[in-house]
Design an enzyme around this catalytic site. Structure first.
Site, PDB file in Angstrom:
ATOM      1  N   SER A 134      42.015  79.395  31.815  1.00  0.00           N
ATOM      2  CA  SER A 134      41.817  80.163  33.038  1.00  0.00           C
ATOM      3  C   SER A 134      43.041  80.281  33.934  1.00  0.00           C
ATOM      4  O   SER A 134      43.080  81.147  34.809  1.00  0.00           O
ATOM      5  CB  SER A 134      40.670  79.553  33.849  1.00  0.00           C
ATOM      6  OG  SER A 134      40.954  78.204  34.183  1.00  0.00           O
ATOM      7  N   LYS A 156      41.805  85.045  38.425  1.00  0.00           N
ATOM      8  CA  LYS A 156      41.264  85.267  39.759  1.00  0.00           C
ATOM      9  C   LYS A 156      41.570  86.647  40.346  1.00  0.00           C
ATOM     10  O   LYS A 156      40.857  87.120  41.232  1.00  0.00           O
ATOM     11  CB  LYS A 156      41.773  84.179  40.705  1.00  0.00           C
ATOM     12  CG  LYS A 156      41.116  82.822  40.525  1.00  0.00           C
ATOM     13  CD  LYS A 156      39.706  82.812  41.089  1.00  0.00           C
ATOM     14  CE  LYS A 156      39.151  81.404  41.205  1.00  0.00           C
ATOM     15  NZ  LYS A 156      37.831  81.384  41.861  1.00  0.00           N
TER      16      LYS A 156
END
Length: 517
Positions: free
Chosen positions: A318, A61
């Site tokens: 992720s 992110k």
């Protein structure tokens, strides 16, 4: 698997240029694309893991957040930024705010893991204020929108922003550079769709033959439902296990890009995610968060449905912002997700020899859990978990129980049993007269529990039994035996001959309060 209908025109031709120009490497690193040899062997396919959990904020992110904020002009920076996030985007914004000297207010749902909340404060320091509001990302987003309107600050969207999408798309550029050889499919976790949109647009522009497949939690499948419907839908509720992808509505821009560039969407359940977390740990010795393992769970589902292919399969890991206390749930459900554990409720007659017949039906299978409490003069109800190597063993075990004239209920796929009932067997029983409670340890090996059960004295009734496999070198058992006072010397002789370390817990205050009649 749901195929995604492509759009005819391409309104985002310049996105690849934005991805190539994204300023992510001032804070991000080129994450490793690692082989997963254990998964290769099991699936019969080459598997690669894109390790975005190795970033400084333990997720991808920071790429999109920094690329958005570094493009703010002086006036925008002076007004500060507002963001909403379930945790990982918040950490990226916080890191960018500290590096760029921009004041940031970050709204997180109250359900966000404390690990992520603490990390946001640590990365942002004095430049960041954290506000907790709502139960999901969508609730936090509504609160953030109100704050942004009141303050005139810049809203840094976690997914529905071209600069954020471009930043996330750099993950795909790295994959294609790191693996120029045959590549069949890339699997991407999907929440709001920012990572999927950037990765899919990039790969389809550069290597259109490579499939890009999105993966969502079955209880947070806003993108899958939207693509099925041909328009964005709003979920009434979202599951919070994979909190990093718990989004009620996907973005307008991400929906358009995913609709155009994704080849398919897959849904996976919590058990499959837990199994994928374990798989990643076994190959890398790292522990991803649930959302971080979504892509691998989808990859495994795809590999099971598709035989040998033309190239490698890539799963984007992720994030790794895992709350430690979730590991208990993950470890318990991983075997079920891999279909390596079968769970049964078995009713046997309360008569001499039935317990031995039950043990004979189990054979040499390793036992993961065994719960029993006497409660009826006619029958006994046993909750048992059994290790299996393939689904056919589950049916074979059920047949073996039936062959002994036992009533059997297969609870392997039953959420009530897996979440609650397995922990609620017990209580006081008026039938448990002359009960003596003992705690045993024995070497943990296949068949050890069955051997232990077979050595129990046949003249003493078993009134309570609890065993749970903890993955340790020694198994631990709690047993209630109904032994008249006159036979206690014989009991002591039997225990000495049994040879297992044991502790008499008959006087334990909790046992007397909760279990003893």
């Amino acid at each position: 698997m749901n195929a995604v209908a492509p759009l005819v025109d391409d309104d985002h031709a310049d996105l690849l240029a934005q991805i190539r120009a994204a300023r992510v490497y001032e804070v991000a690193q080129v994450s490793a694309l690692e082989p997963a040899p254990l998964l290769d062997e099991r699936l019969g396919r080459p598997v690669l893991l894109k390790r975005e959990d190795q970033q400084s904020v333990f997720s991808f992110k920071l790429r999109g957040a920094y690329n958005r904020m570094v493009q703010l002009d002086a006036a925008q920076r002076a007004r500060g930024v507002v963001a909403a996030s379930a945790g990982n985007h918040a950490q990226g914004v916080a890191l960018a705010a500290a590096k760029l000297g921009i004041r940031a207010t970050i709204v997180m749902p109250v359900t966000a893991p404390q690990l992520k909340v603490d990390a946001v404060r640590r990365f942002g320091g004095a430049m960041v204020d954290v506000v907790l509001a709502g139960d999901s990302y969508s609730d936090a987003q509504a609160a953030a929108a109100q704050l942004q309107a009141e303050r005139g600050a810049v809203f840094v969207h976690p997914f529905d922003d071209p600069a954020v999408i471009a930043g996330q798309g750099t993950v795909a550029l790295e994959i294609l550079r790191q693996h120029p050889g045959p590549l069949e499919a890339v699997f991407v976790p999907v929440g709001g769709g920012g990572l999927a949109a950037g990765v899919a647009a990039c790969i389809k522009a550069l290597r259109p033959a490579v499939r890009v497949i999105g993966v969502q939690a079955a209880d947070s499948d806003a993108m899958a439902r939207s693509l099925d419907a041909g328009e964005r839908v709003v979920l009434d509720e979202v599951g919070l296990f994979a909190d990093g992808t718990a989004v009620k509505q996907v973005g307008a821009l991400t929906f358009a890009l995913c609709r155009q560039h994704l080849d398919a969407m897959l849904r996976v359940d919590a058990d499959a995610v837990c199994a994928a977390i374990r798989d990643i740990y076994q190959d890398t010795r790292s522990v991803p968060e649930p959302a971080g393992a979504l892509a691998l769970a989808g990859l495994k589902q795809y590999a099971a449905a598709h035989g040998g292919g033309a190239g490698a399969l890539v799963a984007i890991v992720s994030g790794a912002n895992m709350n430690f206390d979730r590991l208990r749930f993950v470890a318990e459900r991983a075997e079920l997700g891999e279909q390596r554990e079968a769970v049964f409720a078995v009713t046997i007659p309360e008569e001499r020899g039935s317990f031995r017949r039950f043990c004979a039906a189990l054979g040499r299978h390793a036992i993961t859990e065994f719960n029993y409490r006497i409660g009826d003069a006619r029958s006994a109800h046993i909750f048992v978990g059994v290790c299996i190597a393939r689904r056919g063993e589950r049916e074979a075990l059920a047949a073996a129980f039936c062959a002994q004239q036992f009533d059997v209920l297969d609870l392997t796929d039953d959420e009530l049993a897996k979440l609650h009932l397995r922990h609620m067997i017990g209580g006081r029983s008026p039938l448990a007269r002359d009960e003596r409670l003992y705690r045993f340890e024995f070497p943990e090996r296949p068949g050890a529990l069955t051997d232990f059960l077979g050595r129990l004295h046949p003249d003493w009734n078993v009134s309570l039994f609890h065993y749970r496999n903890h993955g340790a070198d020694h198994g631990r058992i709690l047993v209630g035996l109904q032994v008249p006072a006159a036979e206690l010397p014989l009991l002591r002789q039997f225990l000495a001959a049994l040879g297992y370390p044991h502790v008499d817990e008959s006087a334990h205050p909790a046992y007397r309060r909760l279990l003893r009649s």
